[in-house]
Design a protein around this motif. Structure first.
Motif, PDB file in Angstrom:
ATOM      1  N   PRO A 121       0.786  -1.238   0.000  1.00  0.00           N
ATOM      2  CA  PRO A 121       0.000   0.000   0.000  1.00  0.00           C
ATOM      3  C   PRO A 121       0.817   1.287   0.000  1.00  0.00           C
ATOM      4  CG  PRO A 121       0.114  -0.862   2.218  1.00  0.00           C
ATOM      5  CD  PRO A 121       0.832  -1.857   1.336  1.00  0.00           C
ATOM      6  N   THR A 122       2.121   1.210   0.224  1.00  0.00           N
ATOM      7  CA  THR A 122       2.924   2.416   0.412  1.00  0.00           C
ATOM      8  C   THR A 122       3.281   3.058  -0.920  1.00  0.00           C
ATOM      9  OG1 THR A 122       3.870   1.391   2.374  1.00  0.00           O
ATOM     10  CG2 THR A 122       4.968   3.355   1.530  1.00  0.00           C
ATOM     11  N   ILE A 123       2.968   4.319  -1.058  1.00  0.00           N
ATOM     12  CA  ILE A 123       3.301   5.054  -2.282  1.00  0.00           C
ATOM     13  C   ILE A 123       4.767   5.475  -2.218  1.00  0.00           C
ATOM     14  CG2 ILE A 123       2.849   7.106  -3.658  1.00  0.00           C
ATOM     15  CD1 ILE A 123      -0.047   6.989  -2.676  1.00  0.00           C
ATOM     16  N   LEU A 124       5.566   4.913  -3.100  1.00  0.00           N
ATOM     17  CA  LEU A 124       6.997   5.204  -3.151  1.00  0.00           C
ATOM     18  C   LEU A 124       7.387   5.935  -4.436  1.00  0.00           C
ATOM     19  CD1 LEU A 124       8.178   1.731  -1.818  1.00  0.00           C
ATOM     20  CD2 LEU A 124       8.215   3.886  -0.549  1.00  0.00           C
ATOM     21  N   TYR A 125       6.450   6.080  -5.338  1.00  0.00           N
ATOM     22  CA  TYR A 125       6.701   6.721  -6.621  1.00  0.00           C
ATOM     23  C   TYR A 125       6.205   8.166  -6.594  1.00  0.00           C
ATOM     24  CZ  TYR A 125       1.731   5.692  -7.244  1.00  0.00           C
ATOM     25  OH  TYR A 125       0.371   5.601  -7.070  1.00  0.00           O
ATOM     26  N   ASN A 126       6.535   8.916  -7.623  1.00  0.00           N
ATOM     27  CA  ASN A 126       5.978  10.249  -7.856  1.00  0.00           C
ATOM     28  C   ASN A 126       6.223  10.626  -9.306  1.00  0.00           C
ATOM     29  OD1 ASN A 126       8.686  11.679  -7.950  1.00  0.00           O
ATOM     30  ND2 ASN A 126       8.730  10.975  -5.815  1.00  0.00           N
ATOM     31  N   ASP A 127       5.633  11.735  -9.726  1.00  0.00           N
ATOM     32  CA  ASP A 127       5.725  12.130 -11.127  1.00  0.00           C
ATOM     33  C   ASP A 127       7.154  12.454 -11.552  1.00  0.00           C
ATOM     34  OD1 ASP A 127       3.026  11.776 -11.506  1.00  0.00           O
ATOM     35  OD2 ASP A 127       2.506  13.890 -11.236  1.00  0.00           O
ATOM     36  N   LEU A 128       7.953  12.988 -10.640  1.00  0.00           N
ATOM     37  CA  LEU A 128       9.330  13.307 -10.989  1.00  0.00           C
ATOM     38  C   LEU A 128      10.139  12.035 -11.230  1.00  0.00           C
ATOM     39  CD1 LEU A 128       9.871  16.176  -8.407  1.00  0.00           C
ATOM     40  CD2 LEU A 128       9.725  16.436 -10.887  1.00  0.00           C
ATOM     41  N   ALA A 217      21.147  19.971 -10.131  1.00  0.00           N
ATOM     42  CA  ALA A 217      19.884  19.414  -9.662  1.00  0.00           C
ATOM     43  C   ALA A 217      20.019  19.028  -8.202  1.00  0.00           C
ATOM     44  CB  ALA A 217      19.471  18.208 -10.498  1.00  0.00           C
ATOM     45  N   VAL A 218      18.889  19.044  -7.496  1.00  0.00           N
ATOM     46  CA  VAL A 218      18.874  18.698  -6.078  1.00  0.00           C
ATOM     47  C   VAL A 218      17.726  17.739  -5.813  1.00  0.00           C
ATOM     48  CG1 VAL A 218      18.753  19.533  -3.706  1.00  0.00           C
ATOM     49  CG2 VAL A 218      19.809  20.969  -5.480  1.00  0.00           C
ATOM     50  N   TYR A 219      18.059  16.520  -5.416  1.00  0.00           N
ATOM     51  CA  TYR A 219      17.060  15.541  -5.010  1.00  0.00           C
ATOM     52  C   TYR A 219      16.715  15.740  -3.530  1.00  0.00           C
ATOM     53  CZ  TYR A 219      17.732  12.554  -9.177  1.00  0.00           C
ATOM     54  OH  TYR A 219      17.777  12.038 -10.449  1.00  0.00           O
ATOM     55  N   VAL A 220      15.453  15.539  -3.195  1.00  0.00           N
ATOM     56  CA  VAL A 220      14.994  15.500  -1.807  1.00  0.00           C
ATOM     57  C   VAL A 220      14.702  14.039  -1.488  1.00  0.00           C
ATOM     58  CG1 VAL A 220      13.330  16.347  -0.117  1.00  0.00           C
ATOM     59  CG2 VAL A 220      13.979  17.786  -2.062  1.00  0.00           C
ATOM     60  N   LEU A 221      15.498  13.443  -0.596  1.00  0.00           N
ATOM     61  CA  LEU A 221      15.425  12.008  -0.348  1.00  0.00           C
ATOM     62  C   LEU A 221      14.998  11.714   1.081  1.00  0.00           C
ATOM     63  CD1 LEU A 221      18.681  10.680  -2.075  1.00  0.00           C
ATOM     64  CD2 LEU A 221      16.437  11.078  -3.088  1.00  0.00           C
ATOM     65  N   GLU A 222      14.177  10.673   1.237  1.00  0.00           N
ATOM     66  CA  GLU A 222      13.843  10.138   2.549  1.00  0.00           C
ATOM     67  C   GLU A 222      14.868   9.063   2.882  1.00  0.00           C
ATOM     68  OE1 GLU A 222       9.873   8.716   5.007  1.00  0.00           O
ATOM     69  OE2 GLU A 222       9.888   8.492   2.810  1.00  0.00           O
ATOM     70  N   ASP A 223      15.536   9.222   4.027  1.00  0.00           N
ATOM     71  CA  ASP A 223      16.645   8.328   4.366  1.00  0.00           C
ATOM     72  C   ASP A 223      16.234   6.866   4.334  1.00  0.00           C
ATOM     73  OD1 ASP A 223      17.950  10.683   4.845  1.00  0.00           O
ATOM     74  OD2 ASP A 223      18.211  10.370   6.991  1.00  0.00           O
ATOM     75  N   SER A 224      15.174   6.522   5.064  1.00  0.00           N
ATOM     76  CA  SER A 224      14.761   5.122   5.148  1.00  0.00           C
ATOM     77  C   SER A 224      13.313   5.022   5.574  1.00  0.00           C
ATOM     78  CB  SER A 224      15.654   4.349   6.129  1.00  0.00           C
ATOM     79  OG  SER A 224      15.615   4.945   7.405  1.00  0.00           O
ATOM     80  N   LEU A 225      12.692   3.928   5.181  1.00  0.00           N
ATOM     81  CA  LEU A 225      11.285   3.693   5.475  1.00  0.00           C
ATOM     82  C   LEU A 225      11.035   2.192   5.436  1.00  0.00           C
ATOM     83  CD1 LEU A 225       8.335   4.874   5.740  1.00  0.00           C
ATOM     84  CD2 LEU A 225       8.228   4.690   3.252  1.00  0.00           C
ATOM     85  N   VAL A 226      10.379   1.665   6.441  1.00  0.00           N
ATOM     86  CA  VAL A 226      10.032   0.249   6.457  1.00  0.00           C
ATOM     87  C   VAL A 226       8.642   0.083   5.855  1.00  0.00           C
ATOM     88  CG1 VAL A 226       9.505  -1.722   7.932  1.00  0.00           C
ATOM     89  CG2 VAL A 226      11.526  -0.343   8.382  1.00  0.00           C
ATOM     90  N   ALA A 227       8.576  -0.712   4.800  1.00  0.00           N
ATOM     91  CA  ALA A 227       7.319  -0.967   4.101  1.00  0.00           C
ATOM     92  C   ALA A 227       7.486  -2.244   3.280  1.00  0.00           C
ATOM     93  CB  ALA A 227       6.955   0.211   3.204  1.00  0.00           C
ATOM     94  N   GLY A 252      11.185  21.342  -7.999  1.00  0.00           N
ATOM     95  CA  GLY A 252      10.116  20.708  -8.765  1.00  0.00           C
ATOM     96  C   GLY A 252      10.530  20.295 -10.161  1.00  0.00           C
ATOM     97  N   LYS A 253      11.826  20.356 -10.459  1.00  0.00           N
ATOM     98  CA  LYS A 253      12.322  20.027 -11.791  1.00  0.00           C
ATOM     99  C   LYS A 253      13.204  18.790 -11.707  1.00  0.00           C
ATOM    100  CE  LYS A 253      12.306  24.884 -13.206  1.00  0.00           C
ATOM    101  NZ  LYS A 253      13.145  26.014 -13.673  1.00  0.00           N
ATOM    102  N   ALA A 254      12.823  17.746 -12.444  1.00  0.00           N
ATOM    103  CA  ALA A 254      13.531  16.470 -12.369  1.00  0.00           C
ATOM    104  C   ALA A 254      14.986  16.586 -12.789  1.00  0.00           C
ATOM    105  CB  ALA A 254      12.817  15.431 -13.238  1.00  0.00           C
ATOM    106  N   PHE A 255      15.298  17.542 -13.670  1.00  0.00           N
ATOM    107  CA  PHE A 255      16.665  17.674 -14.169  1.00  0.00           C
ATOM    108  C   PHE A 255      17.270  19.031 -13.833  1.00  0.00           C
ATOM    109  CE2 PHE A 255      14.650  14.356 -16.701  1.00  0.00           C
ATOM    110  CZ  PHE A 255      15.573  13.338 -16.569  1.00  0.00           C
ATOM    111  N   GLY A 256      16.694  19.706 -12.863  1.00  0.00           N
ATOM    112  CA  GLY A 256      17.299  20.914 -12.340  1.00  0.00           C
ATOM    113  C   GLY A 256      17.326  22.069 -13.307  1.00  0.00           C
ATOM    114  N   ARG A 257      18.397  22.816 -13.249  1.00  0.00           N
ATOM    115  CA  ARG A 257      18.529  24.043 -14.049  1.00  0.00           C
ATOM    116  C   ARG A 257      19.921  24.137 -14.652  1.00  0.00           C
ATOM    117  NH1 ARG A 257      18.955  29.273 -10.289  1.00  0.00           N
ATOM    118  NH2 ARG A 257      20.237  29.951 -12.040  1.00  0.00           N
ATOM    119  N   VAL A 258      19.990  24.762 -15.825  1.00  0.00           N
ATOM    120  CA  VAL A 258      21.274  25.015 -16.473  1.00  0.00           C
ATOM    121  C   VAL A 258      21.941  26.200 -15.787  1.00  0.00           C
ATOM    122  CG1 VAL A 258      22.410  25.674 -18.626  1.00  0.00           C
ATOM    123  CG2 VAL A 258      20.501  24.061 -18.665  1.00  0.00           C
ATOM    124  N   LEU A 259      23.225  26.071 -15.510  1.00  0.00           N
ATOM    125  CA  LEU A 259      23.978  27.159 -14.904  1.00  0.00           C
ATOM    126  C   LEU A 259      24.400  28.154 -15.976  1.00  0.00           C
ATOM    127  CD1 LEU A 259      26.225  25.076 -12.469  1.00  0.00           C
ATOM    128  CD2 LEU A 259      24.163  26.387 -11.909  1.00  0.00           C
TER     129      LEU A 259
END
Length: 310
Positions: A121-128, A217-227, A252-259
């Protein structure tokens, strides 16, 4: 120490919206993107600087190339736990040098491996995550045909940036010994009362032979989750530890921004600043940012660093 959370389900990430205060400080600072100063509880941008919260980066003396392993996975994929073991072993063997991101996607986005049901039942996916998966899954000559698969610094093999888990160890060794081309350092201020994080990044292109545009680019990650997870013996492990789950990208951008030149300081280095409100369903001490810089043309990652929110 990272916490392991025991829950049965999580909702998809919901970002709180709020009006952005368009005061930028320091004035004319490179990379000074519009920040949401309502997330700073003690005043405005001038007060933030007056309190010494805007970092003045010292010289970056790092000489080592770090590695990002992106693990394209699914909780109903019985071969995926074996890939996760390889990844975690490489992280443990190379602390502070190898970083993982669990990206729950197939080459076509969502598949039965990522879908939820009463047993999973645990949602681990997202649109990004799906955007990243479909991008690499649709490239000509891609080897990303199903789960598990991944990428090791998105090393390029012809037109393919992906790598099967059996090659992660050897590709990681190559990447760890690669000559450093871009250096990164960062600083984060987190304010519990607003759940607001202000992330400041410096990127230094030290290889002047690089001619393609760089992207950050900057990912926002959850360290760990039991599911629950389907295991190689086709049993369901309800106490499985999912690690480094991609929950969001900071902008909100999967591939970040060009410098660009507007991000450069007088010293030629790039500076990028973000504000981010951590969604209420996540524990701040169980979250971190992964910051990486890459070649926008080839997509090879040149450097990655980890930044905790506090």
């Amino acid at each position: 120490m990272k916490k392991i959370l025991f829950i049965t389900a999580v909702t998809a990430t919901i970002l709180a919206s709020c009006d952005k205060v368009k005061n930028a400080y320091p004035a004319k600072a490179p990379g000074n993107t519009t920040l949401d100063w309502s997330l700073y509880p003690d005043g405005d941008s001038a007060h933030y600087v007056a309190q010494g919260l805007w970092p003045a980066f010292s010289e970056n003396t790092n000489t080592l190339t770090n590695v990002l392993i992106e693990d394209f996975t699914g909780h109903r994929c019985y071969n995926c736990p074996n890939a996760a073991v390889i990844l975690h072993s490489l992280e443990l063997a190379n602390p502070g040098r190898v970083f993982g991101a669990g990206i729950h996607t197939s080459p076509v986005g969502i598949s039965s491996f990522q879908e939820t049901n009463s047993d999973y039942p645990t949602i681990l996916y997202n649109d990004l995550a799906f955007e990243i998966g479909t991008h690499f899954g649709s490239k000509p000559g891609t080897g990303f045909l199903g789960n598990p698969n991944g990428a090791v610094n998105r090393q390029l093999n012809g037109t393919d940036n992906t790598a099967s888990p059996g090659t992660w160890s050897s590709k990681t060794a190559i990447a760890l010994n690669a000559t450093l081309k871009v250096n990164l350092q960062s600083h984060c201020n987190y304010f519990p009362s607003t759940r607001g994080a202000f992330l400041h990044i410096e990127a230094d292109k030290i290889d002047n032979n690089l001619s393609n545009p760089l992207a950050l680019a900057v990912y926002v990650l959850e360290d760990s989750l039991v599911a629950p997870q389907l295991m190689p013996d086709v049993t369901r492990n309800v106490n499985y530890v999912h690690r480094d789950i991609l929950r969001d990208c900071i902008d909100g951008k999967a591939f970040g921004r060009v410098l660009g030149t507007g991000d450069q300081g007088s010293n030629g280095k790039y500076y990028v600043n973000y504000s981010y409100k951590l969604p209420d369903q996540y524990y701040v001490d169980n979250m971190h940012f992964l910051i990486y810089v890459y070649d926008k043309t080839t997509e090879e990652i040149y450097q990655v660093i980890e930044q905790h929110l506090h």
